[in-house]
Enzyme design. Structure first.
Site, PDB file in Angstrom:
ATOM      1  N   SER A  25       0.832  -1.199   0.000  1.00 44.53           N
ATOM      2  CA  SER A  25       0.000   0.000   0.000  1.00 44.53           C
ATOM      3  C   SER A  25       0.867   1.250   0.000  1.00 44.53           C
ATOM      4  O   SER A  25       2.008   1.236   0.484  1.00 44.53           O
ATOM      5  CB  SER A  25      -0.901   0.007   1.245  1.00 44.53           C
ATOM      6  OG  SER A  25      -1.511   1.267   1.435  1.00 44.53           O
ATOM      7  N   CYS A 183       8.546  31.719 -15.924  1.00 43.54           N
ATOM      8  CA  CYS A 183       9.894  32.220 -16.208  1.00 43.54           C
ATOM      9  C   CYS A 183      10.087  32.324 -17.722  1.00 43.54           C
ATOM     10  O   CYS A 183       9.762  31.387 -18.451  1.00 43.54           O
ATOM     11  CB  CYS A 183      10.946  31.284 -15.615  1.00 43.54           C
ATOM     12  SG  CYS A 183      12.644  31.822 -15.906  1.00 43.54           S
ATOM     13  N   THR A 185      13.183  33.411 -19.003  1.00 46.52           N
ATOM     14  CA  THR A 185      14.631  33.575 -19.197  1.00 46.52           C
ATOM     15  C   THR A 185      15.100  32.917 -20.488  1.00 46.52           C
ATOM     16  O   THR A 185      15.916  33.482 -21.230  1.00 46.52           O
ATOM     17  CB  THR A 185      15.395  32.981 -17.998  1.00 46.52           C
ATOM     18  OG1 THR A 185      15.090  33.753 -16.828  1.00 46.52           O
ATOM     19  CG2 THR A 185      16.896  33.002 -18.224  1.00 46.52           C
ATOM     20  N   GLY A 239       6.694  26.229  -7.309  1.00 49.05           N
ATOM     21  CA  GLY A 239       6.089  27.550  -7.375  1.00 49.05           C
ATOM     22  C   GLY A 239       4.656  27.452  -7.846  1.00 49.05           C
ATOM     23  O   GLY A 239       3.715  27.590  -7.079  1.00 49.05           O
ATOM     24  N   SER A 301      12.345  42.345 -18.533  1.00 49.52           N
ATOM     25  CA  SER A 301      11.548  41.364 -17.790  1.00 49.52           C
ATOM     26  C   SER A 301      11.918  39.954 -18.238  1.00 49.52           C
ATOM     27  O   SER A 301      12.050  39.689 -19.440  1.00 49.52           O
ATOM     28  CB  SER A 301      10.064  41.607 -18.041  1.00 49.52           C
ATOM     29  OG  SER A 301       9.284  40.527 -17.558  1.00 49.52           O
ATOM     30  N   SER A 327       2.728   6.949  -4.424  1.00 46.99           N
ATOM     31  CA  SER A 327       2.343   5.974  -5.441  1.00 46.99           C
ATOM     32  C   SER A 327       3.523   5.620  -6.331  1.00 46.99           C
ATOM     33  O   SER A 327       3.730   4.453  -6.685  1.00 46.99           O
ATOM     34  CB  SER A 327       1.192   6.534  -6.278  1.00 46.99           C
ATOM     35  OG  SER A 327       0.646   5.542  -7.106  1.00 46.99           O
ATOM     36  N   THR A 330       5.585   3.058  -4.672  1.00 43.65           N
ATOM     37  CA  THR A 330       5.033   1.697  -4.705  1.00 43.65           C
ATOM     38  C   THR A 330       5.245   1.045  -6.068  1.00 43.65           C
ATOM     39  O   THR A 330       5.386  -0.176  -6.163  1.00 43.65           O
ATOM     40  CB  THR A 330       3.527   1.689  -4.366  1.00 43.65           C
ATOM     41  OG1 THR A 330       2.792   2.414  -5.367  1.00 43.65           O
ATOM     42  CG2 THR A 330       3.270   2.294  -3.001  1.00 43.65           C
TER      43      THR A 330
END
Length: 362
Positions: A25, A183, A185, A239, A301, A327, A330
């Site tokens: 599990s 972003c 960049t 983020g 920017s 998960s 597992t």
């Protein structure tokens, strides 16, 4: 000029191959890690998933929610001493870092904060470009001033600079240039490195020196978080996945979208209510104007501003991410998060999943 021809990979280029597992599990998987950091010698235990130091993400309220689950938050740089004085007592020093840039003003603010709150253990020295000599000098200076603090420093994407920052005093190196959802960049500068390969190479460099790395950026879903850990990341910073929640503090924008349908009896147009929260990169014009009053004449920017769906409380998102990583464990037989990278085999793919019912219709 030269060209490297060996292939570099991103999260979308691979899947994790399943293996036989003795785990019955997801409940049997332990996601906690324990680290002792190279320079500070501090020991930390928790689930090594971090909220990024971005507006709407690295907030006091996000930190309060994440620490309940054993997760970590790098607070936004814009928190000054007055902000921290009001709220910091609610935070566990083991589960947050104060963030700083590298200017003289930043250093002065950092010293004031650490003097007023000696319980703070983690310092995140954060710049977009961790390759400058000035940045390395700053990391070294902070290490000399605060030998017992855990220092996070970045961002870089290559083994050589990972090693350089560690030798300069960083306990944890933040890895990622350009992979984030807000972003730009890579568009604006042409600079970057595929995130999965960056993790693999930087983790190898850091672990050889007894230090650690954070994978910062590029995770679009819990599966990407698992891939980052599988590639060798000690921490994964998020983020966009943690944006859009009540605890982020952003204004909820309500819009009514035309469905192009009409009611059966009155033939009235049918509208659907949708709610959004503004999210932006910390090198975007939005962030620069908010925190500095303008976009400086000498720069451009390198982030976008978007509206993302409003997500409510962050607890549900935390549970979804942790459930996904459990998960993964597992599927490959990893009883602990520590063993995930040892159990991971990546296979290169051209298509991750069947998106026939999730593609936006035009």
């Amino acid at each position: 000029m030269r060209i490297e021809f060996d292939e570099k990979l991103d999260f979308s280029d691979v899947l994790i191959r399943p293996k036989r597992s003795a785990l019955a599990s997801r409940r049997d998987v332990d996601l906690n890690r324990e680290f002792t950091f190279k320079h500070s010698k501090k020991t930390w235990k928790g689930i090594p998933i971090m909220a990024a130091n971005m507006d709407g993400v690295g907030t006091i309220h996000i930190a309060e929610s994440l620490q309940k689950h054993g997760l970590f938050t790098c607070l936004v740089k814009s928190y000054g001493l007055d902000d921290l004085n009001q709220h910091i007592k609610r935070l566990d020093p083991n589960h947050f870092a104060v963030s700083t840039g590298t200017s003289k003003t930043d250093l002065t603010n950092l010293k004031l904060v650490l003097k007023a709150h000696p319980q703070i253990k983690f310092i995140c020295i954060d710049v977009a470009n961790g390759y400058s000599e000035h940045f390395g000098d700053f990391v070294e200076s902070v290490r000399k001033s605060y030998p017992e603090h855990v220092i996070i420093a970045g961002n870089v994407v290559t083994a050589d600079m990972t090693q350089e920052l560690i030798l300069r005093g960083a306990d944890i190196v933040k890895v990622g240039i350009g992979p984030g959802s807000v972003c730009t960049t890579r568009i604006q500068t042409g600079v970057g490195y595929p995130q999965l390969s960056a993790i693999i190479e930087c983790a190898d460099a850091a672990h050889g020196l007894g230090a650690h790395i954070i994978s910062d950026g590029g995770c679009t879903c819990p599966g990407d978080v698992a891939k980052a850990f599988g590639a060798g990341a000690d921490f994964v910073m998020l983020g966009g996945l943690f944006a859009g929640h009540d605890e982020g503090g952003g204004e909820v924008i309500t819009e009514y979208h035309d469905t192009h349908q009409r009611t059966p009896l009155t033939n009235e147009p049918v509208y659907v209510k949708k709610q959004f929260v503004e999210f932006y990169g910390m090198s975007s014009s939005t962030a620069m104007i908010k925190h500095h009053g303008e976009v400086a004449e000498y720069r451009s920017s390198e982030g976008r501003t978007v509206k993302i769906p409003y997500k409510g409380k962050v607890d549900d998102t935390i549970k979804d991410i942790l459930g996904g990583v459990r998960s993964t464990c597992t599927y490959v037989g990893a009883a602990t998060l520590k063993h995930l990278s040892k159990c991971t085999t990546f296979i290169k793919v051209h298509r991750q999943y069947n998106d026939v019912f999730v593609r936006e219709k035009h």
